[in-house]
Design a protein around this motif. Sequence first.
Motif, mmCIF file in Angstrom:
data_model
loop_
_atom_site.group_PDB
_atom_site.id
_atom_site.type_symbol
_atom_site.label_atom_id
_atom_site.label_comp_id
_atom_site.label_asym_id
_atom_site.label_seq_id
_atom_site.Cartn_x
_atom_site.Cartn_y
_atom_site.Cartn_z
ATOM 1 N N GLN A 150 118.905 37.162 -23.523
ATOM 2 C CA GLN A 150 120.322 37.235 -22.720
ATOM 3 C C GLN A 150 121.401 37.888 -23.763
ATOM 4 O O GLN A 150 121.301 37.609 -24.955
ATOM 5 C CB GLN A 150 120.541 35.840 -22.397
ATOM 6 C CG GLN A 150 122.071 35.982 -21.401
ATOM 7 C CD GLN A 150 122.459 34.368 -20.921
ATOM 8 O OE1 GLN A 150 122.716 33.692 -22.028
ATOM 9 N NE2 GLN A 150 122.317 34.118 -19.944
ATOM 10 N N GLY A 151 122.004 38.895 -23.123
ATOM 11 C CA GLY A 151 123.178 39.430 -24.079
ATOM 12 C C GLY A 151 122.781 40.619 -25.049
ATOM 13 O O GLY A 151 123.328 40.760 -26.089
ATOM 14 N N ILE A 152 121.422 40.769 -25.010
ATOM 15 C CA ILE A 152 120.676 41.662 -25.707
ATOM 16 C C ILE A 152 119.681 42.502 -24.941
ATOM 17 O O ILE A 152 119.186 42.189 -24.010
ATOM 18 C CB ILE A 152 119.659 40.771 -26.678
ATOM 19 C CG1 ILE A 152 120.601 40.012 -27.674
ATOM 20 C CG2 ILE A 152 118.749 41.711 -27.429
ATOM 21 C CD1 ILE A 152 119.781 38.921 -28.332
ATOM 22 N N GLU A 153 119.654 43.909 -25.469
ATOM 23 C CA GLU A 153 118.838 44.855 -25.034
ATOM 24 C C GLU A 153 117.542 44.822 -25.272
ATOM 25 O O GLU A 153 117.187 45.457 -26.325
ATOM 26 C CB GLU A 153 119.427 46.331 -24.740
ATOM 27 C CG GLU A 153 119.060 47.359 -24.114
ATOM 28 C CD GLU A 153 119.026 47.081 -22.473
ATOM 29 O OE1 GLU A 153 118.342 47.659 -21.776
ATOM 30 O OE2 GLU A 153 120.101 46.377 -21.957
ATOM 31 N N PRO A 154 116.439 44.660 -24.472
ATOM 32 C CA PRO A 154 115.214 44.947 -24.709
ATOM 33 C C PRO A 154 114.713 46.551 -25.127
ATOM 34 O O PRO A 154 115.367 47.299 -24.269
ATOM 35 C CB PRO A 154 114.352 44.437 -23.778
ATOM 36 C CG PRO A 154 115.256 43.636 -22.906
ATOM 37 C CD PRO A 154 116.400 43.983 -23.209
ATOM 38 N N VAL A 155 114.081 46.891 -26.119
ATOM 39 C CA VAL A 155 113.688 48.186 -26.477
ATOM 40 C C VAL A 155 112.258 48.578 -26.139
ATOM 41 O O VAL A 155 111.851 49.528 -25.482
ATOM 42 C CB VAL A 155 114.123 48.589 -27.849
ATOM 43 C CG1 VAL A 155 113.728 50.161 -28.128
ATOM 44 C CG2 VAL A 155 115.851 48.581 -28.119
ATOM 45 N N THR A 156 111.619 47.450 -26.648
ATOM 46 C CA THR A 156 109.849 47.918 -26.342
ATOM 47 C C THR A 156 109.350 46.353 -26.665
ATOM 48 O O THR A 156 109.695 45.549 -27.242
ATOM 49 C CB THR A 156 109.479 48.855 -27.436
ATOM 50 O OG1 THR A 156 107.863 48.930 -27.140
ATOM 51 C CG2 THR A 156 109.457 48.228 -28.792
ATOM 52 N N SER A 157 108.398 46.246 -25.925
ATOM 53 C CA SER A 157 107.674 44.748 -26.071
ATOM 54 C C SER A 157 105.907 45.127 -25.852
ATOM 55 O O SER A 157 105.621 46.083 -25.084
ATOM 56 C CB SER A 157 108.018 44.060 -24.814
ATOM 57 O OG SER A 157 107.430 42.965 -24.962
ATOM 58 N N TRP A 158 105.306 44.549 -26.839
ATOM 59 C CA TRP A 158 103.789 44.444 -26.818
ATOM 60 C C TRP A 158 103.048 43.436 -27.234
ATOM 61 O O TRP A 158 103.759 42.406 -27.396
ATOM 62 C CB TRP A 158 103.591 45.599 -27.600
ATOM 63 C CG TRP A 158 103.876 45.445 -29.242
ATOM 64 C CD1 TRP A 158 102.963 45.001 -29.999
ATOM 65 C CD2 TRP A 158 105.056 45.411 -29.854
ATOM 66 N NE1 TRP A 158 103.525 44.845 -31.241
ATOM 67 C CE2 TRP A 158 104.742 44.953 -31.169
ATOM 68 C CE3 TRP A 158 106.407 45.816 -29.416
ATOM 69 C CZ2 TRP A 158 105.866 45.041 -32.128
ATOM 70 C CZ3 TRP A 158 107.254 46.003 -30.403
ATOM 71 C CH2 TRP A 158 107.080 45.569 -31.623
ATOM 72 N N THR A 159 101.841 43.433 -26.773
ATOM 73 C CA THR A 159 100.727 42.328 -27.101
ATOM 74 C C THR A 159 100.226 42.779 -28.383
ATOM 75 O O THR A 159 99.578 43.824 -28.558
ATOM 76 C CB THR A 159 99.821 42.144 -26.126
ATOM 77 O OG1 THR A 159 100.434 41.929 -24.883
ATOM 78 C CG2 THR A 159 98.867 41.127 -26.349
ATOM 79 N N LEU A 160 99.971 41.853 -29.258
ATOM 80 C CA LEU A 160 99.405 41.950 -30.904
ATOM 81 C C LEU A 160 97.877 41.641 -30.640
ATOM 82 O O LEU A 160 97.311 41.038 -29.607
ATOM 83 C CB LEU A 160 100.089 41.052 -31.813
ATOM 84 C CG LEU A 160 101.556 41.127 -31.828
ATOM 85 C CD1 LEU A 160 102.262 40.203 -32.979
ATOM 86 C CD2 LEU A 160 101.703 42.754 -32.419
ATOM 87 N N PRO A 161 96.991 42.031 -31.583
ATOM 88 C CA PRO A 161 95.673 41.720 -31.673
ATOM 89 C C PRO A 161 95.461 40.169 -31.718
ATOM 90 O O PRO A 161 96.191 39.636 -32.142
ATOM 91 C CB PRO A 161 95.176 42.722 -32.969
ATOM 92 C CG PRO A 161 96.046 43.399 -33.131
ATOM 93 C CD PRO A 161 97.656 42.958 -32.756
ATOM 94 N N ARG A 162 94.269 39.946 -31.061
ATOM 95 C CA ARG A 162 93.819 38.698 -31.226
ATOM 96 C C ARG A 162 93.507 38.023 -32.427
ATOM 97 O O ARG A 162 93.151 38.790 -33.615
ATOM 98 C CB ARG A 162 92.477 38.744 -30.386
ATOM 99 C CG ARG A 162 91.844 37.266 -30.239
ATOM 100 C CD ARG A 162 90.446 37.266 -29.576
ATOM 101 N NE ARG A 162 89.965 35.732 -29.285
ATOM 102 C CZ ARG A 162 89.036 35.456 -28.566
ATOM 103 N NH1 ARG A 162 88.138 36.643 -28.181
ATOM 104 N NH2 ARG A 162 88.536 34.358 -28.361
ATOM 105 N N THR A 163 94.075 36.815 -32.778
ATOM 106 C CA THR A 163 93.511 36.023 -33.929
ATOM 107 C C THR A 163 92.672 34.735 -33.776
ATOM 108 O O THR A 163 91.949 34.915 -32.584
ATOM 109 C CB THR A 163 95.046 35.390 -34.309
ATOM 110 O OG1 THR A 163 95.282 34.261 -33.435
ATOM 111 C CG2 THR A 163 96.278 36.475 -34.393
#
Length: 349
Positions: free
Chosen positions: A319-332
């Motif tokens: 909130q009050g912040i702009e998302p630029v990119t989002s992704w899923t990381l490799p399995r642990t």
Amino acid sequence: MAQQAYVTETDNGGSGPEHRGDRLRRLLNRMVSGWRDDPRIWRRGLVVAALAVVLALVMLLHARIPNRIGNLGSLTETFLPWLGLLVPLLLLLALVRRSATALIAVVLPAAVWLNLFGGLLTDKTGDGGDLTVATHNVNADNPDPSGTAREVAASGADVLALEELNASAVPVYEKALASTYKYHSVQGTVGLWSKYPMTGVEAVDIKLGWTRAMRATVTTPEGQVAFYVAHLPSVRVKLEAGFTARQRDKSANALGEAIAHEPLKRKVLLGDLNGTMNDRSLNGVTSQMRSTQGAAGSGFGFSWPASFPMARIDQIMVQGIEPVTSWTLPRTGSDHLPIAARVSLTTGS
């Protein structure tokens, strides 16, 4: 004669593609003419057509499915995207039945699904940003906490949240992350690690009786940001009780109230909410924050279960912040996938 035989054979072989094209056209013509000359194409497939209409209504009116009986509404919303798999099945049945009525009816659920989730199929990721954040439910029974810590730290996250921290494993995570993160705090079973100074660290009461949520102010080069880490109670699907989520819903409302009363304008929520953005029971949180995956991701970003992800119950919200990119990381070594996002602190509104 030998020459003539050779010419005849070559002519037949060379026209092979032409013959294949002719056969295909004849097959299509037979199919079209069969449909055109069949007076029953509008009367057949009524059951398939009815199923298509029901599917469209379920997706369109999912918010009206009651939760009074086994939390059926929330269960449907958790796996709502997967209902789209029924569309090609219904299409196939319509073709097998040679039903024009069913074919037209199948257009309805296809259109509703695309309206709901078509935007997630496009790549909305961007470049730039001021801050990288990540979150991971590490699983209390993780066989390799040290390796898991190193893998999520390798994401380049400036601020990292971990959930489901086993007390005996906390020192392992602290040691593995010490070289990357100068500041950290563990509250109950959740923790926050940061490259920037942290103040105002405190547990957040989400009505559980023990600590599974926390709050901290992180002072970044672009100013202060309020970070919340939460691990909402798990839900269960039981034959005798349906989708049991009453405690999860109560905790979600408490978390939403805490975020709503946060004095800082820029807020980030990291954690395992045990619910998707479609689940109306999380409205106390989702109504006031944006999902980075929905705003700047590519695809659905499913995070659980790690072996075959079917739902995104791990969330990064702002909130009050702009998302630029989002992704899923490799399995642990966890049964969840870690997720990360890059955000801009200077262009948020």
